[in-house]
Design a protein around this motif. Sequence first.
Motif, PDB file in Angstrom:
ATOM      1  N   SER A 183     -18.056  58.273  25.748  1.00  0.00           N
ATOM      2  CA  SER A 183     -18.670  56.963  25.949  1.00  0.00           C
ATOM      3  C   SER A 183     -17.650  55.840  25.819  1.00  0.00           C
ATOM      4  CB  SER A 183     -19.844  56.771  24.997  1.00  0.00           C
ATOM      5  OG  SER A 183     -19.434  56.916  23.666  1.00  0.00           O
ATOM      6  N   THR A 184     -16.361  56.193  25.875  1.00  0.00           N
ATOM      7  CA  THR A 184     -15.309  55.192  26.085  1.00  0.00           C
ATOM      8  C   THR A 184     -14.370  55.728  27.160  1.00  0.00           C
ATOM      9  OG1 THR A 184     -14.044  56.140  24.266  1.00  0.00           O
ATOM     10  CG2 THR A 184     -15.314  54.147  23.784  1.00  0.00           C
ATOM     11  N   CYS A 185     -13.534  54.794  27.600  1.00  0.00           N
ATOM     12  CA  CYS A 185     -12.772  55.012  28.814  1.00  0.00           C
ATOM     13  C   CYS A 185     -11.682  56.079  28.738  1.00  0.00           C
ATOM     14  CB  CYS A 185     -12.170  53.653  29.120  1.00  0.00           C
ATOM     15  SG  CYS A 185     -11.053  53.630  30.413  1.00  0.00           S
ATOM     16  N   ASP A 213      -8.824  43.344  29.782  1.00  0.00           N
ATOM     17  CA  ASP A 213      -8.877  42.522  28.566  1.00  0.00           C
ATOM     18  C   ASP A 213      -7.687  42.826  27.662  1.00  0.00           C
ATOM     19  OD1 ASP A 213      -9.859  45.044  28.012  1.00  0.00           O
ATOM     20  OD2 ASP A 213     -11.374  44.352  26.596  1.00  0.00           O
ATOM     21  N   ARG A 214      -6.867  43.800  28.078  1.00  0.00           N
ATOM     22  CA  ARG A 214      -5.613  44.093  27.370  1.00  0.00           C
ATOM     23  C   ARG A 214      -4.455  43.602  28.228  1.00  0.00           C
ATOM     24  NH1 ARG A 214      -9.243  47.496  25.827  1.00  0.00           N
ATOM     25  NH2 ARG A 214      -9.256  48.250  23.690  1.00  0.00           N
ATOM     26  N   VAL A 215      -3.388  43.185  27.589  1.00  0.00           N
ATOM     27  CA  VAL A 215      -2.205  42.726  28.326  1.00  0.00           C
ATOM     28  C   VAL A 215      -1.427  43.936  28.839  1.00  0.00           C
ATOM     29  CG1 VAL A 215      -2.067  40.640  26.949  1.00  0.00           C
ATOM     30  CG2 VAL A 215      -0.809  42.665  26.193  1.00  0.00           C
ATOM     31  N   ASP A 272     -15.363  38.395  19.827  1.00  0.00           N
ATOM     32  CA  ASP A 272     -14.869  39.511  19.022  1.00  0.00           C
ATOM     33  C   ASP A 272     -13.539  39.944  19.640  1.00  0.00           C
ATOM     34  OD1 ASP A 272     -14.689  41.547  17.211  1.00  0.00           O
ATOM     35  OD2 ASP A 272     -16.214  42.815  18.133  1.00  0.00           O
ATOM     36  N   GLY A 273     -12.469  39.895  18.855  1.00  0.00           N
ATOM     37  CA  GLY A 273     -11.143  40.236  19.396  1.00  0.00           C
ATOM     38  C   GLY A 273     -10.797  39.313  20.560  1.00  0.00           C
ATOM     39  N   HIS A 274      -9.986  39.802  21.497  1.00  0.00           N
ATOM     40  CA  HIS A 274      -9.688  39.059  22.731  1.00  0.00           C
ATOM     41  C   HIS A 274      -9.182  37.642  22.482  1.00  0.00           C
ATOM     42  CE1 HIS A 274     -12.925  42.030  23.951  1.00  0.00           C
ATOM     43  NE2 HIS A 274     -11.897  42.400  24.668  1.00  0.00           N
ATOM     44  N   ASN A 275      -8.436  37.462  21.391  1.00  0.00           N
ATOM     45  CA  ASN A 275      -7.968  36.112  21.065  1.00  0.00           C
ATOM     46  C   ASN A 275      -6.455  36.046  20.901  1.00  0.00           C
ATOM     47  OD1 ASN A 275      -7.635  37.378  18.633  1.00  0.00           O
ATOM     48  ND2 ASN A 275      -9.454  36.473  17.699  1.00  0.00           N
ATOM     49  N   ARG A 305      -6.774  37.599  25.628  1.00  0.00           N
ATOM     50  CA  ARG A 305      -6.642  39.061  25.814  1.00  0.00           C
ATOM     51  C   ARG A 305      -6.383  39.757  24.480  1.00  0.00           C
ATOM     52  NH1 ARG A 305      -7.358  39.189  31.742  1.00  0.00           N
ATOM     53  NH2 ARG A 305      -6.987  36.995  32.171  1.00  0.00           N
ATOM     54  N   ILE A 306      -6.370  41.085  24.528  1.00  0.00           N
ATOM     55  CA  ILE A 306      -5.953  41.913  23.401  1.00  0.00           C
ATOM     56  C   ILE A 306      -4.462  42.170  23.578  1.00  0.00           C
ATOM     57  CG2 ILE A 306      -6.197  44.149  22.241  1.00  0.00           C
ATOM     58  CD1 ILE A 306      -8.999  44.393  23.531  1.00  0.00           C
ATOM     59  N   GLY A 307      -3.629  41.719  22.620  1.00  0.00           N
ATOM     60  CA  GLY A 307      -2.186  41.916  22.721  1.00  0.00           C
ATOM     61  C   GLY A 307      -1.492  40.666  23.240  1.00  0.00           C
ATOM     62  N   HIS A 324     -16.122  46.325  33.696  1.00  0.00           N
ATOM     63  CA  HIS A 324     -15.520  46.115  32.374  1.00  0.00           C
ATOM     64  C   HIS A 324     -15.245  44.626  32.152  1.00  0.00           C
ATOM     65  CE1 HIS A 324     -12.700  46.601  29.019  1.00  0.00           C
ATOM     66  NE2 HIS A 324     -13.106  47.851  28.923  1.00  0.00           N
ATOM     67  N   VAL A 325     -15.199  44.224  30.880  1.00  0.00           N
ATOM     68  CA  VAL A 325     -14.801  42.848  30.552  1.00  0.00           C
ATOM     69  C   VAL A 325     -13.287  42.674  30.676  1.00  0.00           C
ATOM     70  CG1 VAL A 325     -16.737  42.507  28.994  1.00  0.00           C
ATOM     71  CG2 VAL A 325     -14.560  43.340  28.058  1.00  0.00           C
ATOM     72  N   PRO A 326     -12.787  41.494  30.911  1.00  0.00           N
ATOM     73  CA  PRO A 326     -13.519  40.279  31.216  1.00  0.00           C
ATOM     74  C   PRO A 326     -14.110  40.353  32.626  1.00  0.00           C
ATOM     75  CG  PRO A 326     -11.162  39.888  31.434  1.00  0.00           C
ATOM     76  CD  PRO A 326     -11.327  41.279  30.902  1.00  0.00           C
ATOM     77  N   SER A 354     -19.155  57.143  36.779  1.00  0.00           N
ATOM     78  CA  SER A 354     -18.754  56.069  35.865  1.00  0.00           C
ATOM     79  C   SER A 354     -17.980  56.672  34.700  1.00  0.00           C
ATOM     80  CB  SER A 354     -19.992  55.327  35.362  1.00  0.00           C
ATOM     81  OG  SER A 354     -19.644  54.310  34.438  1.00  0.00           O
ATOM     82  N   ASP A 355     -17.240  55.854  33.945  1.00  0.00           N
ATOM     83  CA  ASP A 355     -16.419  56.412  32.848  1.00  0.00           C
ATOM     84  C   ASP A 355     -17.109  56.365  31.493  1.00  0.00           C
ATOM     85  OD1 ASP A 355     -16.207  53.675  32.288  1.00  0.00           O
ATOM     86  OD2 ASP A 355     -14.104  53.823  31.707  1.00  0.00           O
ATOM     87  N   ASN A 356     -18.177  55.593  31.403  1.00  0.00           N
ATOM     88  CA  ASN A 356     -19.005  55.575  30.188  1.00  0.00           C
ATOM     89  C   ASN A 356     -20.218  54.701  30.470  1.00  0.00           C
ATOM     90  OD1 ASN A 356     -16.321  53.689  29.155  1.00  0.00           O
ATOM     91  ND2 ASN A 356     -18.303  52.663  29.174  1.00  0.00           N
ATOM     92  N   GLY A 357     -21.163  54.738  29.542  1.00  0.00           N
ATOM     93  CA  GLY A 357     -22.399  53.987  29.736  1.00  0.00           C
ATOM     94  C   GLY A 357     -22.219  52.489  29.576  1.00  0.00           C
ATOM     95  N   GLY A 381     -25.486  53.445  24.736  1.00  0.00           N
ATOM     96  CA  GLY A 381     -24.636  53.027  25.850  1.00  0.00           C
ATOM     97  C   GLY A 381     -23.211  53.279  25.442  1.00  0.00           C
ATOM     98  N   LYS A 382     -22.325  52.467  25.961  1.00  0.00           N
ATOM     99  CA  LYS A 382     -20.905  52.585  25.610  1.00  0.00           C
ATOM    100  C   LYS A 382     -20.753  52.717  24.093  1.00  0.00           C
ATOM    101  CE  LYS A 382     -16.541  50.226  26.516  1.00  0.00           C
ATOM    102  NZ  LYS A 382     -15.880  49.104  27.211  1.00  0.00           N
ATOM    103  N   TYR A 383     -19.846  53.524  23.628  1.00  0.00           N
ATOM    104  CA  TYR A 383     -19.514  53.776  22.221  1.00  0.00           C
ATOM    105  C   TYR A 383     -20.510  54.686  21.506  1.00  0.00           C
ATOM    106  CZ  TYR A 383     -16.967  49.373  23.081  1.00  0.00           C
ATOM    107  OH  TYR A 383     -16.195  48.389  23.613  1.00  0.00           O
TER     108      TYR A 383
END
Length: 481
Positions: A43-45, A135-137, A183-186, A195-197, A242-244, A293-296, A323-325
Amino acid sequence: MADDLGFGDVGAYGAKPENVMTPNIDKLAEGGLKFTSGYCSASTCTPTRYSFLTGTYAFRKNNTGIAPPNSPAIIQPGTETIASILKKAGYKTAVVGKWHLGLGGPEGPNWNGELKPGPREIGFDFNFLLPTTNDRVPQVYVENHRVRDLDPNDPLWVGQKKPNPDHPTGITHRNTLRMNWNDGHNNTIHNGIGRIGFYTGGHTARFRDEDLADAWAKQSNKWITENKDEPFFLFFSSHDIHVPRMPHVRFQGKSGMSYRGDAIVQLDWNVGEIMRTLDRLDLTEKTLVIFCSDNGPVLDDGYDDEANETLGDHNPGGPYSGGKYTVREGGTRTPFISYWKGRIAPGTSDKMVSTIDLAASLAALTGVNLPEEGMLDSFNVLSALLGEKSAEGRDHIVSQDNGRRGNYGLRVGNWKLQRHDSERMYNGNLQMEAWTVPQYTLFNLTEDIKEMNNVYEKFPEVAKRMKNQLQSIIDNGYTRK
Ligand code: NG6
Ligand code: CA
């Protein structure tokens, strides 16, 4: 392969037209085989993609949780993959889109040099990638071994810490963001999105989020056209939804929901582009297309994009909970369609199939033997994918959430066992709250599709059998006979 797309997110699986329309995906479902028990393995990528490519459950390997921006290549050169298998059968192979399986040796990716090992070292002739998630660099394309359009005078640096005290981040420059984080992404900001990173440099190589889908369409259509006279295998790996979630302006506002819905419309357009290319090249009757799909689904995944607020009566997970996770059905039971004009008779199938089975099934289709030492959990479900009368699907399926010490689901027939090894368990409302549950729970999916009524105590025989089965699946190190 879509990203974070839930069972109920497309028309053919119950999404209402006033919420979102997916004519191209629906066309595949109407003209092909629509699976109601089609799964991905996690349930994750990263773990789903690892298992899809290698045919082995990701929980068998350390470190296959969600990969960070500077992750080294997770699949080592020499590992047989769905791509290397098809290469043996004489196919040209490519991956276009999201990778999220790491690049480079143990020290991580060499962003300014050769990015290897990567897809080319495990069976792909060509790759055009988003390295992790958007959402990751960093926001750059990786074409074969290089970051595309990189100016050597403006080297790309990617790291986990602020490169200098003045580096603008989603915290220090929050008021400049066009999509707020919750949450995160800052960390580093690019294109008005945190982004994350962190990263600096590589400015000429950077893309806009809005242009990803067009880049995937362009690259995959070009690659298919170049290889039209030979057998080919394309792993088309969309980043939607996926986000964003930042779809191109021509898709913004095109669903009855927020950008989450608009991203589904964009994904559907991408599917249509590939199908139109196949049609134009007269290849539709020679091509097996699998949609998965890769996860819910997830609604709020760390940005304020109004996915919750605009949901209305849309059910991202269809009839399933979680769902996801999560290791509930909603985490891994997703849209899954096999389409082959002239070969697969249209219909619906309740056979159990998974993305992890595509390696063994396509090996069977192309007449290649599986390696003795690999693809440990990939089953040949080709007859089910083709909808043959004698069709056999799986008799069981294991799902996992993220890294090794996580949670598991085991479905056998209509019994579902959940095993929670992690202290954190996400609840069934697509929210990221910690939830405490007993280590083992058992559900009867025939009467309890939402996995709400734990019958672990009520059916001790079934519970014991499934608990042991899951344990031996983990201990044995393989499930393929
Ligand atoms: C999580 C991210 C989430 C998403 C996920 C990976 C936060 C708070 N959450 O850590 O936004 O990126 O990782 O998603 O940062 S996946 O589909 O690639 O597995
Ligand atoms: Ca995903």
